[in-house]
Design a protein around this motif. Structure first.
Motif, PDB file in Angstrom:
ATOM      1  N   LYS A  69       0.767  -1.190  -0.058  1.00 22.76           N
ATOM      2  CA  LYS A  69       0.080   0.096  -0.126  1.00 22.76           C
ATOM      3  C   LYS A  69       0.774   1.235  -0.099  1.00 22.76           C
ATOM      4  CE  LYS A  69      -3.715   0.110   2.538  1.00 22.76           C
ATOM      5  NZ  LYS A  69      -4.502   0.158   3.669  1.00 22.76           N
ATOM      6  N   VAL A  70       1.921   1.411   0.883  1.00 25.13           N
ATOM      7  CA  VAL A  70       2.755   2.756   0.837  1.00 25.13           C
ATOM      8  C   VAL A  70       3.516   2.672  -0.337  1.00 25.13           C
ATOM      9  CG1 VAL A  70       2.700   2.663   3.367  1.00 25.13           C
ATOM     10  CG2 VAL A  70       4.663   1.192   2.158  1.00 25.13           C
ATOM     11  N   LEU A  71       3.953   1.542  -0.842  1.00 25.77           N
ATOM     12  CA  LEU A  71       4.589   1.761  -2.207  1.00 25.77           C
ATOM     13  C   LEU A  71       3.769   2.231  -3.359  1.00 25.77           C
ATOM     14  CD1 LEU A  71       7.168   0.703  -3.931  1.00 25.77           C
ATOM     15  CD2 LEU A  71       6.174  -1.403  -4.094  1.00 25.77           C
ATOM     16  N   THR A  72       2.415   1.772  -3.257  1.00 21.04           N
ATOM     17  CA  THR A  72       1.637   2.426  -4.365  1.00 21.04           C
ATOM     18  C   THR A  72       1.353   3.642  -4.021  1.00 21.04           C
ATOM     19  OG1 THR A  72       0.443   0.028  -4.269  1.00 21.04           O
ATOM     20  CG2 THR A  72      -0.859   1.877  -5.240  1.00 21.04           C
ATOM     21  N   ASN A  73       1.074   4.073  -2.778  1.00 18.07           N
ATOM     22  CA  ASN A  73       1.116   5.678  -2.429  1.00 18.07           C
ATOM     23  C   ASN A  73       2.347   6.457  -2.967  1.00 18.07           C
ATOM     24  OD1 ASN A  73      -1.371   5.471  -1.351  1.00 18.07           O
ATOM     25  ND2 ASN A  73      -0.451   5.200   0.489  1.00 18.07           N
ATOM     26  N   SER A  74       3.681   5.797  -2.647  1.00 21.81           N
ATOM     27  CA  SER A  74       4.795   6.577  -3.264  1.00 21.81           C
ATOM     28  C   SER A  74       4.583   6.622  -4.845  1.00 21.81           C
ATOM     29  CB  SER A  74       5.938   5.958  -2.674  1.00 21.81           C
ATOM     30  OG  SER A  74       6.213   6.204  -1.262  1.00 21.81           O
ATOM     31  N   LEU A  75       4.414   5.639  -5.410  1.00 23.48           N
ATOM     32  CA  LEU A  75       4.433   5.382  -6.697  1.00 23.48           C
ATOM     33  C   LEU A  75       3.522   6.457  -7.438  1.00 23.48           C
ATOM     34  CD1 LEU A  75       4.723   1.815  -7.672  1.00 23.48           C
ATOM     35  CD2 LEU A  75       6.618   3.475  -8.037  1.00 23.48           C
ATOM     36  N   ILE A  76       2.306   6.600  -6.989  1.00 22.58           N
ATOM     37  CA  ILE A  76       1.273   7.573  -7.638  1.00 22.58           C
ATOM     38  C   ILE A  76       1.754   9.096  -7.348  1.00 22.58           C
ATOM     39  CG2 ILE A  76      -1.131   8.266  -7.239  1.00 22.58           C
ATOM     40  CD1 ILE A  76      -1.711   5.500  -6.505  1.00 22.58           C
ATOM     41  N   ILE A  77       2.243   9.189  -6.132  1.00 21.72           N
ATOM     42  CA  ILE A  77       2.808  10.828  -5.912  1.00 21.72           C
ATOM     43  C   ILE A  77       3.850  10.979  -6.753  1.00 21.72           C
ATOM     44  CG2 ILE A  77       3.710  12.053  -4.068  1.00 21.72           C
ATOM     45  CD1 ILE A  77       1.827  10.466  -1.809  1.00 21.72           C
ATOM     46  N   THR A  78       4.857  10.184  -7.053  1.00 22.65           N
ATOM     47  CA  THR A  78       6.057  10.386  -7.473  1.00 22.65           C
ATOM     48  C   THR A  78       5.996  10.632  -9.300  1.00 22.65           C
ATOM     49  OG1 THR A  78       7.583   9.192  -6.052  1.00 22.65           O
ATOM     50  CG2 THR A  78       8.447   9.800  -8.392  1.00 22.65           C
ATOM     51  N   VAL A  79       5.077   9.600  -9.745  1.00 26.58           N
ATOM     52  CA  VAL A  79       4.747   9.679 -10.960  1.00 26.58           C
ATOM     53  C   VAL A  79       3.747  10.938 -11.475  1.00 26.58           C
ATOM     54  CG1 VAL A  79       3.469   8.555 -12.972  1.00 26.58           C
ATOM     55  CG2 VAL A  79       4.959   6.945 -11.438  1.00 26.58           C
ATOM     56  N   ALA A  80       2.829  11.202 -10.551  1.00 31.08           N
ATOM     57  CA  ALA A  80       2.061  12.312 -10.890  1.00 31.08           C
ATOM     58  C   ALA A  80       2.605  13.720 -10.812  1.00 31.08           C
ATOM     59  CB  ALA A  80       0.694  12.400 -10.045  1.00 31.08           C
ATOM     60  N   SER A  81       3.419  13.666  -9.601  1.00 38.49           N
ATOM     61  CA  SER A  81       4.380  14.862  -9.776  1.00 38.49           C
ATOM     62  C   SER A  81       5.364  15.169 -10.688  1.00 38.49           C
ATOM     63  CB  SER A  81       5.202  14.967  -8.271  1.00 38.49           C
ATOM     64  OG  SER A  81       4.140  14.717  -7.256  1.00 38.49           O
ATOM     65  N   ASN A  82       5.906  14.081 -11.082  1.00 35.19           N
ATOM     66  CA  ASN A  82       7.034  14.086 -12.310  1.00 35.19           C
ATOM     67  C   ASN A  82       6.094  14.457 -13.680  1.00 35.19           C
ATOM     68  OD1 ASN A  82       9.802  13.645 -11.806  1.00 35.19           O
ATOM     69  ND2 ASN A  82       8.985  11.614 -10.887  1.00 35.19           N
ATOM     70  N   GLY A  84       3.170  16.348 -13.905  1.00 31.66           N
ATOM     71  CA  GLY A  84       3.125  17.600 -13.799  1.00 31.66           C
ATOM     72  C   GLY A  84       4.201  18.542 -14.113  1.00 31.66           C
ATOM     73  N   LEU A  85       5.164  18.395 -13.261  1.00 32.27           N
ATOM     74  CA  LEU A  85       6.266  19.252 -13.203  1.00 32.27           C
ATOM     75  C   LEU A  85       6.987  19.119 -14.880  1.00 32.27           C
ATOM     76  CD1 LEU A  85       7.871  18.281  -9.954  1.00 32.27           C
ATOM     77  CD2 LEU A  85       7.190  20.554 -10.706  1.00 32.27           C
ATOM     78  N   VAL A  86       6.876  18.151 -15.551  1.00 25.53           N
ATOM     79  CA  VAL A  86       7.702  17.836 -16.882  1.00 25.53           C
ATOM     80  C   VAL A  86       6.666  18.905 -17.972  1.00 25.53           C
ATOM     81  CG1 VAL A  86       7.936  16.646 -18.837  1.00 25.53           C
ATOM     82  CG2 VAL A  86       8.699  16.147 -16.629  1.00 25.53           C
ATOM     83  N   LEU A  87       5.307  18.749 -17.667  1.00 24.22           N
ATOM     84  CA  LEU A  87       4.534  19.499 -18.595  1.00 24.22           C
ATOM     85  C   LEU A  87       4.461  20.990 -18.303  1.00 24.22           C
ATOM     86  CD1 LEU A  87       1.265  17.258 -18.553  1.00 24.22           C
ATOM     87  CD2 LEU A  87       3.012  17.458 -20.406  1.00 24.22           C
ATOM     88  N   ILE A  88       4.478  21.282 -17.034  1.00 25.70           N
ATOM     89  CA  ILE A  88       4.357  22.706 -16.739  1.00 25.70           C
ATOM     90  C   ILE A  88       5.726  23.424 -16.868  1.00 25.70           C
ATOM     91  CG2 ILE A  88       4.055  24.248 -14.666  1.00 25.70           C
ATOM     92  CD1 ILE A  88       2.222  22.428 -13.387  1.00 25.70           C
ATOM     93  N   SER A  89       6.754  22.930 -16.415  1.00 21.65           N
ATOM     94  CA  SER A  89       8.208  23.500 -16.762  1.00 21.65           C
ATOM     95  C   SER A  89       8.438  23.687 -18.013  1.00 21.65           C
ATOM     96  CB  SER A  89       8.956  22.689 -15.909  1.00 21.65           C
ATOM     97  OG  SER A  89       8.787  22.608 -14.652  1.00 21.65           O
ATOM     98  N   SER A  90       8.326  22.562 -18.976  1.00 22.16           N
ATOM     99  CA  SER A  90       8.629  22.711 -20.491  1.00 22.16           C
ATOM    100  C   SER A  90       7.938  23.702 -21.147  1.00 22.16           C
ATOM    101  CB  SER A  90       8.532  21.284 -21.046  1.00 22.16           C
ATOM    102  OG  SER A  90       7.339  20.952 -20.998  1.00 22.16           O
ATOM    103  N   MET A  91       6.698  23.826 -20.933  1.00 25.82           N
ATOM    104  CA  MET A  91       6.099  24.771 -21.751  1.00 25.82           C
ATOM    105  C   MET A  91       6.337  26.199 -21.170  1.00 25.82           C
ATOM    106  SD  MET A  91       2.065  23.102 -22.124  1.00 25.82           S
ATOM    107  CE  MET A  91       1.845  22.600 -20.367  1.00 25.82           C
ATOM    108  N   ALA A  92       6.464  26.365 -19.866  1.00 29.08           N
ATOM    109  CA  ALA A  92       6.708  27.581 -19.435  1.00 29.08           C
ATOM    110  C   ALA A  92       8.155  28.166 -20.033  1.00 29.08           C
ATOM    111  CB  ALA A  92       6.801  27.785 -17.891  1.00 29.08           C
ATOM    112  N   ALA A  93       9.062  27.153 -19.966  1.00 25.37           N
ATOM    113  CA  ALA A  93      10.467  27.494 -20.361  1.00 25.37           C
ATOM    114  C   ALA A  93      10.574  27.872 -21.757  1.00 25.37           C
ATOM    115  CB  ALA A  93      11.373  26.454 -20.041  1.00 25.37           C
ATOM    116  N   TYR A  94       9.717  27.106 -22.467  1.00 25.57           N
ATOM    117  CA  TYR A  94       9.787  27.464 -24.089  1.00 25.57           C
ATOM    118  C   TYR A  94       9.227  28.657 -24.408  1.00 25.57           C
ATOM    119  CZ  TYR A  94       8.078  26.849 -28.861  1.00 25.57           C
ATOM    120  OH  TYR A  94       7.921  27.134 -30.194  1.00 25.57           O
ATOM    121  N   ARG A  95       8.033  28.995 -23.596  1.00 27.93           N
ATOM    122  CA  ARG A  95       7.423  30.245 -23.784  1.00 27.93           C
ATOM    123  C   ARG A  95       8.587  31.516 -23.645  1.00 27.93           C
ATOM    124  NH1 ARG A  95       3.711  32.971 -26.996  1.00 27.93           N
ATOM    125  NH2 ARG A  95       3.023  34.589 -26.136  1.00 27.93           N
ATOM    126  N   MET A  96       9.169  31.103 -22.532  1.00 25.94           N
ATOM    127  CA  MET A  96      10.089  32.392 -21.819  1.00 25.94           C
ATOM    128  C   MET A  96      11.367  32.393 -22.944  1.00 25.94           C
ATOM    129  SD  MET A  96      10.054  31.775 -17.800  1.00 25.94           S
ATOM    130  CE  MET A  96       8.692  32.106 -16.868  1.00 25.94           C
TER     131      MET A  96
END
Length: 277
Positions: A69-82, A84-96
């Motif tokens: 259960k805790v492994l699943t929680n860590s995987l979900i949080i890590t994957v979802a965060s990655n 979101g961060l990749v999408l937001i950061s790449s698009m913002a950096a490209y625009r800048m």
């Protein structure tokens, strides 16, 4: 003579590197070796090899922490965060990069400045804001908090990498009838693969092993991550070192395997991102 001097100097440097490697690997030795000992043997001499292998330490940790259960929680949080961060950061950096206006330069300066702010200084305001936005005690709230803390470094790395991409490649796509979104997703984003892999690795190492932010946001036992579950073996008066060390081995094994499989991309991505446009 020069060859002998050079060989001697090289040998000395290799010996120093070997000593440093052993020094940094020593904690791993103590963690792995002591995770197979009984609590009594661990207290008597923690440096010796175990007299007998106590695999029941791992089975008990697996059951007590509800590791799947805790492994699943860590995987979900890590994957979802990655993601979101990749999408937001790449698009913002490209625009800048492609629209170097004064506002975008100020925004970049603000993001870079935010990297030097210690987490402890914003810890209490973060909890208050998260509570006001109903982000407490849920995985989505924790992921959103990771967006805020991780986007600065990610955007900075993407910004340096995108400047090394020739503008002529995008202009050719526009001439062929590609839309602005198509230029980014079909042309630019695939070229960002080395930096994207690097960012995912750095974010995964940080988020997977993070303890303080999940401790502040998550309070339900069903939402615990691996570091929070391992912390349960450290009490105020007693510390179950035999179980705690076995839990540490279980917690670091997935991320170590992931890092070793992808580590060759780190130097490539960071080096490419250091190119100035």
């Amino acid at each position: 003579m020069q060859t002998r001097a050079y060989s001697g100097r090289t040998l000395l440097l290799e010996l120093m590197a070997l000593v440093l490697a052993l020094l940094f690997l020593a904690p791993f030795y103590f963690v792995i070796v002591n995770s197979f000992k009984s609590f009594g043997d661990l207290l008597v001499n923690s440096a010796n090899l175990p007299k007998s292998l106590h695999f029941e330490n791992y089975t008990r940790v697996w059951e007590i922490t509800q590791f799947p259960k805790v492994l699943t929680n860590s995987l979900i949080i890590t994957v979802a965060s990655n993601v979101g961060l990749v999408l937001i950061s790449s698009m913002a950096a490209y625009r800048m990069v492609r629209v170097p206006s004064r506002l975008n330069k100020l925004l970049l300066l603000g993001f870079v400045s935010a990297m030097v702010i210690p987490f402890q200084s914003v810890m209490i305001p973060l909890v208050r804001v998260a509570d006001w936005l109903n982000l407490m005690d849920n995985r989505l709230g924790l992921v959103i908090c990771y967006f805020g803390f991780g986007v600065s470094l990610n955007l900075f790395l993407y910004h340096g990498f995108i400047k090394s991409i020739p503008l002529e490649v995008e202009e050719s796509a526009v001439v062929d009838g590609c839309s602005p979104f198509g230029v980014f997703w079909r042309i630019v984003f695939p070229l960002l693969k080395p930096m994207t892999v690097t960012i995912v690795l750095l974010n995964s190492l940080w988020i997977w092993n993070d303890f303080l932010l999940p401790l502040l946001i998550l309070s339900s036992p069903d939402l615990r991550t691996i570091p929070l579950a391992t912390y349960s073996f450290f009490g105020q008066y007693t510390k179950q070192w035999d179980l705690a060390l076995a839990g540490l081995v279980l917690s670091v094994t997935p991320i170590v395997i992931f890092f070793l499989a992808m580590q060759r991309h780190i130097i490539e991505g960071i080096t490419a991102g250091s190119v100035k446009g």
